[in-house]
Design an enzyme around this catalytic site. Structure first.
Site, PDB file in Angstrom:
ATOM      1  N   CYS A   9      31.594  38.454  30.444  1.00 21.76           N
ATOM      2  CA  CYS A   9      31.084  39.813  30.422  1.00 21.76           C
ATOM      3  C   CYS A   9      29.524  39.909  29.810  1.00 21.76           C
ATOM      4  CB  CYS A   9      31.606  39.727  29.047  1.00 21.76           C
ATOM      5  SG  CYS A   9      33.350  40.008  28.342  1.00 21.76           S
ATOM      6  N   GLY A  35      30.226  40.195  35.529  1.00 21.60           N
ATOM      7  CA  GLY A  35      31.882  40.416  35.117  1.00 21.60           C
ATOM      8  C   GLY A  35      32.089  41.468  36.355  1.00 21.60           C
ATOM      9  N   ASN A 109      29.868  40.346  24.465  1.00 25.14           N
ATOM     10  CA  ASN A 109      30.787  39.006  24.862  1.00 25.14           C
ATOM     11  C   ASN A 109      30.918  37.982  24.129  1.00 25.14           C
ATOM     12  OD1 ASN A 109      28.670  36.937  26.988  1.00 25.14           O
ATOM     13  ND2 ASN A 109      30.635  37.278  27.341  1.00 25.14           N
ATOM     14  N   GLY A 110      32.119  37.782  24.862  1.00 21.64           N
ATOM     15  CA  GLY A 110      32.459  36.365  24.242  1.00 21.64           C
ATOM     16  C   GLY A 110      33.790  36.703  23.698  1.00 21.64           C
ATOM     17  N   TYR A 254      26.526  27.168  34.937  1.00 18.05           N
ATOM     18  CA  TYR A 254      27.671  27.724  36.316  1.00 18.05           C
ATOM     19  C   TYR A 254      27.315  29.315  36.003  1.00 18.05           C
ATOM     20  CZ  TYR A 254      31.171  30.813  38.569  1.00 18.05           C
ATOM     21  OH  TYR A 254      31.400  31.841  39.591  1.00 18.05           O
TER      22      TYR A 254
HETATM   23  P1  AMP Z   1      38.410  24.368  42.130  1.00 11.01           P
HETATM   24  O1  AMP Z   1      38.229  23.488  43.696  1.00 11.01           O
HETATM   25  O2  AMP Z   1      39.485  25.396  42.787  1.00 11.01           O
HETATM   26  O3  AMP Z   1      38.255  23.675  40.653  1.00 11.01           O
HETATM   27  O4  AMP Z   1      37.209  25.453  42.239  1.00 11.01           O
HETATM   28  C1  AMP Z   1      35.733  25.455  42.156  1.00 11.01           C
HETATM   29  C2  AMP Z   1      34.820  26.069  42.184  1.00 11.01           C
HETATM   30  O5  AMP Z   1      35.374  27.075  41.243  1.00 11.01           O
HETATM   31  C3  AMP Z   1      33.726  25.635  42.197  1.00 11.01           C
HETATM   32  O6  AMP Z   1      32.743  26.616  43.525  1.00 11.01           O
HETATM   33  C4  AMP Z   1      33.122  26.476  40.613  1.00 11.01           C
HETATM   34  O7  AMP Z   1      32.115  26.808  41.292  1.00 11.01           O
HETATM   35  C5  AMP Z   1      33.756  27.421  40.330  1.00 11.01           C
HETATM   36  N1  AMP Z   1      34.160  28.017  39.015  1.00 11.01           N
HETATM   37  C6  AMP Z   1      34.209  27.383  38.126  1.00 11.01           C
HETATM   38  N2  AMP Z   1      34.330  27.358  36.950  1.00 11.01           N
HETATM   39  C7  AMP Z   1      34.505  29.236  37.195  1.00 11.01           C
HETATM   40  C8  AMP Z   1      34.747  29.800  36.475  1.00 11.01           C
HETATM   41  N3  AMP Z   1      34.776  30.669  35.370  1.00 11.01           N
HETATM   42  N4  AMP Z   1      34.294  31.458  37.362  1.00 11.01           N
HETATM   43  C9  AMP Z   1      34.765  30.984  38.325  1.00 11.01           C
HETATM   44  N5  AMP Z   1      34.772  30.339  39.385  1.00 11.01           N
HETATM   45  C10 AMP Z   1      34.415  29.368  38.737  1.00 11.01           C
END
Ligand code: AMP
Length: 471
Positions: A9, A35, A109-110, A254
């Site tokens: 969030c 979000g 958030n959290g 990220y």
């Molecule tokens: P995968 O190969 O299916 O594990 O997807 C990896 C991708 O998901 C990477 O490009 C990450 O930037 C993205 N990613 C990692 N953590 C999250 C998250 N919490 N929410 C959305 N995307 C994520």
């Protein structure tokens, strides 16, 4: 039944501005990446709390007509993302109530890890819940506190909570914000000049919200601190004793925007460091460095700088992808990823490519991207991930799947390499991650990489089971 243990969030608050709703709206607009499921704004004026919340994106929800229904000089806002089935408007924040402490609205958030227990206890004492979100628990705790003042009642309430929360509370004549004692999630303090004189106090999950408003970033709300903005100005107060700090490192890896200062540190700087250290630890005999946009961009720049390999944007992202797609009845392979990304054959043909992304969770997306790069003519694909293998789910507000779905929890790097069909695969080490974010004093949480959770997780099994059921 409670709803989630992964909820990402963004929160926003503003006190003392004639256009508080518009400022909150702009702030949320800049926090949209935190979000995309629902958003809400509450304002206070004339002893009333005005609220509007809806499913969807900030820019679509808040039209001028809607913002006109939100008068007042103080506002709080929230943007919510949840991957659970429970995506009802009922769970959209802020929550507002009228109780013995006056009219209030709260957003956070959290993830409050003992929310289920608290709900049960409150329920036994007669509390009625409208939704399944943790935030409501905070409101009931505030209402039930025997403390007379609002700040006292909130302090009382917060001391019952475990886990991660950066919280904003709107009352009739003040705003109170707080961070949990471990400081898992960020919350920044800023100041904004008001036309005609005076200053407004602003609070946001990330400083990129301040930039859009023209506000100045002053400081962070300290872990275990409450900040009260009211007619007498700003008052800062520690409500909980010091605890082991556990700032979420994934904010830097990220989640946050690179143009934000998070935990007092530039996210872009951290990410470029991650890339540089990754190039030292996992070099590759290659022709160019390519980021997975947008998440891998800053790390790929760092990797390119350190390795001396040219950086090329050979994957192009379509920024206008909606929520649902009409797929032709004749299924297209890897349709979802292709909608979002496409490879530039001109750059990739015959090349040995270092492909940089921030994280690898299930591995399924990465595999599709590796395939796409290869199909566009790349001779070799060397996948580099700018953090360590994600082994354990997050219980503090980042959306990660259950342990069983985290590929690194049950597979070696070599097995993952084979799964994603890369020529080589390299992850950043934990010590380099620490170094990249400047964590000399052990002030970050690395639980998703180590399984070492900084708080006691009473309901860990229950939470995991609930997650498994939903996905
Ligand atoms: P995968 O190969 O299916 O594990 O997807 C990896 C991708 O998901 C990477 O490009 C990450 O930037 C993205 N990613 C990692 N953590 C999250 C998250 N919490 N929410 C959305 N995307 C994520």
């Amino acid at each position: 039944m409670f709803d989630k243990f992964h909820e990402e969030c963004g929160v926003m608050a503003i006190y003392g501005h004639p256009e508080s709703a518009k400022m909150a709206y702009l702030g949320l607009y800049a926090l949209q990446h935190r979000g995309q499921e629902s958003a809400g704004i509450c304002t206070a004026s004339g002893g009333q709390i005005h609220c509007h919340k809806a499913m969807g994106h900030v820019a679509d929800i808040f039209t001028s007509a809607v913002l006109e229904t939100l008068p007042g000089r103080s506002a709080i806002g929230h943007t919510r993302y949840s991957t659970t089935g429970d995506t009802v408007l009922l769970n959209a924040q802020p929550f507002s109530v009228s109780c013995n402490k006056g009219r209030l609205a709260v957003a956070h958030n959290g993830n409050i890890t003992n929310a289920a227990e608290l709900r049960e206890e409150l329920g036994r004492r007669g509390s009625i819940f409208q939704a399944s979100s943790d935030t409501e628990v905070v409101l009931h705790l505030v209402a039930q506190s025997s403390e007379r003042s609002l700040a006292g009642a909130l302090r009382d309430a917060l001391l019952h909570l475990e886990g991660a929360f950066s919280l904003v509370l709107l009352a009739e004549d003040s705003i109170i914000v707080a961070r949990d004692p471990h400081g898992f999630r960020p919350l920044a303090i800023g100041e904004l000049e008001v036309k005609g004189g005076g200053k407004a106090h602003v609070f946001a999950s990330e400083t990129c919200a301040f930039d859009l408003l023209g506000a100045v970033y002053l400081d962070d709300v300290e872990p275990g601190e409450m900040v009260i903005a009211g007619p007498e100005g700003l008052r800062r107060e520690r409500y909980a004793p010091e605890q082991r700090l556990a700032q979420c490192v994934f904010e830097h890896v990220y989640f946050s925007r690179p143009d934000s200062i998070v935990f007092g540190r530039s996210v872009e700087e951290s990410r470029e460091n991650l890339g540089r250290l990754l190039a030292r630890e996992c070099p590759a005999d290659a022709d160019l460095v390519v980021p997975v946009p947008d998440s891998g961009v800053a790390a790929a720049i760092g990797y390119g700088d350190e390795s001396g390999l040219p950086y090329r944007q050979a994957l192009i992202r379509n920024h206008y992808v909606g929520r649902t797609f009409i797929e032709p009845s004749q299924a297209i392979r890897d349709f979802g990823v292709k909608l979002k990304l496409n490879a530039v054959r001109h750059l990739l043909e015959g090349k040995r490519v270092v492909l940089v992304d921030d994280s690898l969770v299930r591995g399924t997306t990465s595999r599709k991207i590796v395939r796409m790069v290869r199909q566009a003519g790349a001779r070799e694909v060397h996948l580099r991930i700018s953090c360590p293998p994600t082994m354990s789910p997050c219980f503090y507000g980042v959306d990660t799947p259950t342990r069983g779905e985290l590929i690194a929890s049950s597979h070696s790097t070599e097995e993952i390499r084979r799964f994603v069909e890369a020529d080589t695969l390299g992850y950043l080490s934990l010590s380099s991650l620490r170094q990249a974010v400047g964590d000399e004093r052990g002030e970050f949480c690395y639980a998703c990489y180590t399984g070492d959770y900084p708080t006691e997780l009473v309901q860990i099994e229950e939470l995991a089971a609930a997650g498994a059921k939903r996905r």
